[in-house]
Design a protein around this motif. Structure first.
Motif, short mmCIF file in Angstrom:
data_model
loop_
_atom_site.label_atom_id
_atom_site.label_comp_id
_atom_site.label_asym_id
_atom_site.label_seq_id
_atom_site.Cartn_x
_atom_site.Cartn_y
_atom_site.Cartn_z
N GLU A 87 0.83 -1.20 0.00
CA GLU A 87 0.00 0.00 0.00
C GLU A 87 0.87 1.26 0.00
OE1 GLU A 87 -2.87 2.22 3.17
OE2 GLU A 87 -3.07 0.04 3.01
N PHE A 88 1.87 1.28 0.86
CA PHE A 88 2.77 2.43 0.93
C PHE A 88 3.53 2.60 -0.39
CE2 PHE A 88 7.09 4.01 1.53
CZ PHE A 88 6.83 5.28 2.03
N ALA A 89 4.06 1.53 -0.93
CA ALA A 89 4.87 1.60 -2.14
C ALA A 89 4.07 2.15 -3.32
CB ALA A 89 5.45 0.23 -2.49
N ALA A 90 2.81 1.74 -3.44
CA ALA A 90 1.98 2.24 -4.53
C ALA A 90 1.75 3.74 -4.40
CB ALA A 90 0.65 1.49 -4.56
N GLU A 91 1.44 4.19 -3.19
CA GLU A 91 1.22 5.62 -2.97
C GLU A 91 2.53 6.40 -3.14
OE1 GLU A 91 -0.52 8.64 0.45
OE2 GLU A 91 -0.53 6.49 0.82
N ALA A 92 3.60 5.87 -2.60
CA ALA A 92 4.90 6.55 -2.69
C ALA A 92 5.34 6.69 -4.15
CB ALA A 92 5.94 5.79 -1.89
N GLU A 93 5.18 5.64 -4.91
CA GLU A 93 5.59 5.67 -6.31
C GLU A 93 4.87 6.79 -7.06
OE1 GLU A 93 6.42 2.50 -9.83
OE2 GLU A 93 4.59 2.20 -8.68
N ALA A 94 3.58 6.93 -6.83
CA ALA A 94 2.81 7.97 -7.52
C ALA A 94 3.33 9.36 -7.18
CB ALA A 94 1.33 7.84 -7.17
N VAL A 95 3.66 9.57 -5.92
CA VAL A 95 4.13 10.89 -5.49
C VAL A 95 5.58 11.12 -5.89
CG1 VAL A 95 4.58 12.37 -3.49
CG2 VAL A 95 2.51 10.98 -3.55
N LEU A 96 6.44 10.14 -5.63
CA LEU A 96 7.87 10.32 -5.84
C LEU A 96 8.27 10.38 -7.32
CD1 LEU A 96 9.22 8.01 -3.02
CD2 LEU A 96 8.86 10.49 -2.95
N LEU A 97 7.46 9.80 -8.18
CA LEU A 97 7.78 9.81 -9.60
C LEU A 97 6.95 10.81 -10.41
CD1 LEU A 97 8.21 5.98 -10.21
CD2 LEU A 97 9.97 7.70 -9.76
N ASP A 98 6.25 11.70 -9.72
CA ASP A 98 5.41 12.69 -10.39
C ASP A 98 6.29 13.73 -11.10
OD1 ASP A 98 3.56 14.53 -11.23
OD2 ASP A 98 2.79 15.00 -9.24
N ALA B 48 5.49 16.34 -12.59
CA ALA B 48 5.04 17.71 -12.38
C ALA B 48 5.65 18.33 -11.12
CB ALA B 48 3.51 17.74 -12.28
N ASP B 49 6.19 17.52 -10.24
CA ASP B 49 6.81 18.00 -8.99
C ASP B 49 8.28 18.32 -9.28
OD1 ASP B 49 7.36 18.61 -6.34
OD2 ASP B 49 7.47 16.52 -5.70
N THR B 50 8.51 19.39 -10.01
CA THR B 50 9.86 19.72 -10.46
C THR B 50 10.78 20.19 -9.34
OG1 THR B 50 9.17 21.96 -11.04
CG2 THR B 50 9.09 20.28 -12.79
N THR B 51 10.23 20.63 -8.23
CA THR B 51 11.06 21.09 -7.10
C THR B 51 11.19 20.01 -6.02
OG1 THR B 51 9.18 22.04 -5.92
CG2 THR B 51 10.35 23.48 -7.47
N CYS B 52 10.56 18.88 -6.23
CA CYS B 52 10.54 17.77 -5.26
C CYS B 52 9.86 18.15 -3.95
CB CYS B 52 11.94 17.24 -4.98
SG CYS B 52 12.70 16.50 -6.44
N ARG B 53 9.13 19.23 -3.95
CA ARG B 53 8.43 19.68 -2.74
C ARG B 53 7.40 18.64 -2.29
NH1 ARG B 53 8.50 23.77 1.16
NH2 ARG B 53 6.41 23.94 1.97
N ASP B 54 6.58 18.15 -3.21
CA ASP B 54 5.57 17.15 -2.85
C ASP B 54 6.23 15.86 -2.38
OD1 ASP B 54 3.59 18.96 -3.54
OD2 ASP B 54 3.29 18.09 -5.53
N ALA B 55 7.30 15.48 -3.04
CA ALA B 55 8.02 14.26 -2.67
C ALA B 55 8.59 14.39 -1.26
CB ALA B 55 9.13 13.97 -3.67
N LEU B 56 9.22 15.50 -0.96
CA LEU B 56 9.79 15.70 0.37
C LEU B 56 8.70 15.77 1.44
CD1 LEU B 56 12.65 18.20 -0.46
CD2 LEU B 56 12.87 15.79 0.20
#
Length: 54
Positions: free
Chosen positions: A23-34, A36-44
């Protein structure tokens, strides 16, 4: 990670931990590989909210 869970976690907890990881990996993958998040703000923000490093 699933191999680590199978190798290191108590047998009684393995299925639940594997489900949590999937469950975590699926959600993380969507956020971390986005792209559109060019500053990595959402990922962080995601990592800060969901990961604890000790």
């Amino acid at each position: 990670m699933l191999a680590f869970i199978r190798a290191a976690a108590p047998y009684e907890m393995q299925d639940d931990l594997a489900a949590l990881w999937r469950e975590f990996a699926a959600e993380a993958e969507a956020v971390l590989l986005d792209a559109a998040d060019t500053t990595c703000r959402d990922a962080l923000d995601f990592l800060r909210d969901n990961c604890i490093v000790v």
